[in-house]
Write a protein that holds these residues in place. Structure first.
Motif, short mmCIF file in Angstrom:
data_model
loop_
_atom_site.label_atom_id
_atom_site.label_comp_id
_atom_site.label_asym_id
_atom_site.label_seq_id
_atom_site.Cartn_x
_atom_site.Cartn_y
_atom_site.Cartn_z
N SER A 36 -4.87 15.73 -32.44
CA SER A 36 -4.52 14.98 -31.10
C SER A 36 -5.74 14.65 -30.53
CB SER A 36 -3.69 16.26 -30.54
OG SER A 36 -2.51 16.74 -31.16
N PRO A 37 -5.84 13.56 -29.76
CA PRO A 37 -6.91 13.32 -29.00
C PRO A 37 -6.86 14.29 -27.62
CG PRO A 37 -4.89 11.91 -28.63
CD PRO A 37 -4.32 12.90 -29.47
N SER A 38 -8.30 14.53 -27.32
CA SER A 38 -8.28 15.33 -26.17
C SER A 38 -9.74 14.86 -25.50
CB SER A 38 -8.76 16.85 -26.49
OG SER A 38 -9.67 16.78 -27.51
N THR A 42 -12.64 17.73 -26.47
CA THR A 42 -12.84 19.48 -26.20
C THR A 42 -11.93 20.20 -27.22
OG1 THR A 42 -11.70 18.56 -24.25
CG2 THR A 42 -14.10 19.17 -24.03
N GLN A 43 -10.58 19.76 -27.50
CA GLN A 43 -9.90 20.31 -28.17
C GLN A 43 -9.73 21.95 -27.54
OE1 GLN A 43 -11.03 19.94 -32.39
NE2 GLN A 43 -12.55 18.86 -31.71
N ARG A 85 -8.00 26.69 -23.19
CA ARG A 85 -9.19 27.01 -22.52
C ARG A 85 -9.50 26.35 -21.22
NH1 ARG A 85 -12.17 25.75 -26.59
NH2 ARG A 85 -13.06 24.10 -25.68
N LEU A 86 -9.86 27.08 -20.32
CA LEU A 86 -10.07 26.46 -19.18
C LEU A 86 -11.61 26.01 -18.96
CD1 LEU A 86 -8.55 29.11 -16.77
CD2 LEU A 86 -7.64 27.10 -17.71
N LYS A 87 -11.81 24.87 -17.96
CA LYS A 87 -13.19 24.59 -17.69
C LYS A 87 -14.08 23.88 -19.00
CE LYS A 87 -13.91 27.37 -13.62
NZ LYS A 87 -14.66 28.41 -12.95
N SER A 88 -13.17 22.98 -19.62
CA SER A 88 -13.95 22.37 -20.72
C SER A 88 -13.39 20.97 -20.69
CB SER A 88 -13.61 22.91 -22.02
OG SER A 88 -12.20 23.17 -22.26
N SER A 89 -12.12 20.75 -20.74
CA SER A 89 -11.32 19.48 -20.64
C SER A 89 -11.51 18.85 -19.26
CB SER A 89 -9.93 19.43 -21.01
OG SER A 89 -9.39 18.18 -20.90
N GLY A 90 -12.26 17.79 -19.19
CA GLY A 90 -12.43 17.11 -17.64
C GLY A 90 -13.82 17.43 -17.12
N TYR A 91 -14.54 18.09 -17.98
CA TYR A 91 -15.88 18.97 -17.48
C TYR A 91 -17.01 18.18 -18.24
CZ TYR A 91 -13.61 22.66 -14.64
OH TYR A 91 -12.84 23.39 -13.76
N TRP A 103 -8.46 19.14 -17.06
CA TRP A 103 -7.49 18.24 -17.91
C TRP A 103 -6.86 18.86 -18.92
CZ3 TRP A 103 -6.38 12.54 -17.60
CH2 TRP A 103 -7.01 11.94 -16.39
N PHE A 104 -6.82 20.34 -18.84
CA PHE A 104 -6.43 20.88 -20.10
C PHE A 104 -4.84 20.72 -20.05
CE2 PHE A 104 -4.17 24.72 -18.38
CZ PHE A 104 -4.49 24.93 -16.93
N MET A 105 -4.26 20.64 -19.03
CA MET A 105 -2.53 20.53 -18.86
C MET A 105 -2.24 19.24 -19.82
SD MET A 105 -1.12 22.95 -17.20
CE MET A 105 0.45 22.35 -16.37
N PHE A 106 -3.15 18.18 -19.57
CA PHE A 106 -2.98 16.65 -19.94
C PHE A 106 -3.29 17.03 -21.70
CE2 PHE A 106 -3.90 12.42 -21.12
CZ PHE A 106 -3.10 11.69 -20.21
#
Ligand SMILES: Cc1cc2nc3c(=O)[nH]c(=O)nc-3n(C[C@H](O)[C@H](O)[C@H](O)COP(=O)(O)O)c2cc1C
Length: 179
Positions: A36-38, A42-43, A85-91, A103-106
């Motif tokens: 899946s894309p992320s 960040t996966q 995992r928090l504070k990775s996607s969108g950071y 962006w973890f929900m996305f």
């Protein structure tokens, strides 16, 4: 199965045959999550397959009253708790990069769709379950700090045929040049 066919014909399934989903098949389905894309790759997904019947019952207790997926939490041959995992996607370097923050929900949404489509392709039914007490569910699976439970996905061979709920046609949501 053609991709468009899979996208159109996948339905939320809440009743399952009493037939196990093998570990080999589960492993194959994890490839769909893996690819899946992320955000910046960040996966941030983490999945917990809950097999312990006692934990299944505890998870069912976290489901909000009236949720049509309540029974499936215990009765589905396979159940996945989808965590992020928090504070990775969108950071970037620990700092948020957009007004939306994390962006973890996305990313988890995309991963869930990959999982459900791949399962459908293998003849399995799934339902994404979001209406429950995520904090209480986290306690059941010993969720560590820095992670959130987002959804649960019961899975198994469908024991029901479901009519497709009505969709908004593209003519209604696709616009050109301005909103
Ligand atoms: C983020 C999300 C949360 C959902 N939560 C629930 C839920 O708590 N219980 C449930 O029965 N279905 C849940 N669903 C399933 C939707 O009701 C279903 O996808 C929608 O009605 C469209 O039907 P279809 O999946 O068969 O196309 C959820 C779906 C999504 C994407």
């Amino acid at each position: 199965m053609e991709l468009m066919e899979a996208i159109q014909q996948r339905r939320s399934i809440r009743k399952f045959e009493d037939r196990p989903v093998s570990d080999e098949l589960v492993r194959e389905l994890m490839d769909a999550v893996m690819w899946s894309p992320s955000w910046a790759n960040t996966q941030c997904w983490e999945l917990v397959q809950v097999k312990d019947p006692a934990k299944r019952e505890q998870l069912q207790q976290t489901i909000s009253k009236g949720n049509p997926a309540t029974k499936a939490i215990v009765s589905a041959p396979a159940l996945f708790v989808i965590c992020g995992r928090l504070k990775s996607s969108g950071y970037y370097n620990g700092v948020v990069t957009t007004k939306f923050g994390d962006w973890f929900m996305f990313d988890l949404g995309i991963a869930c769709q990959s999982l459900c489509l791949a399962a459908h392709d293998k003849g399995l039914g799934t339902v994404i379950v979001g209406l429950f007490d995520q904090d209480a569910a986290g306690k059941v699976i010993d969720l560590p700090e820095g992670y959130e439970v987002v959804a649960m996905v019961p899975m198994g061979y469908p024991a029901q045929e479901v009519k497709a709920p009505k969709r908004r046609p593209p003519e209604e949501f696709l616009r050109v040049d301005s909103f």
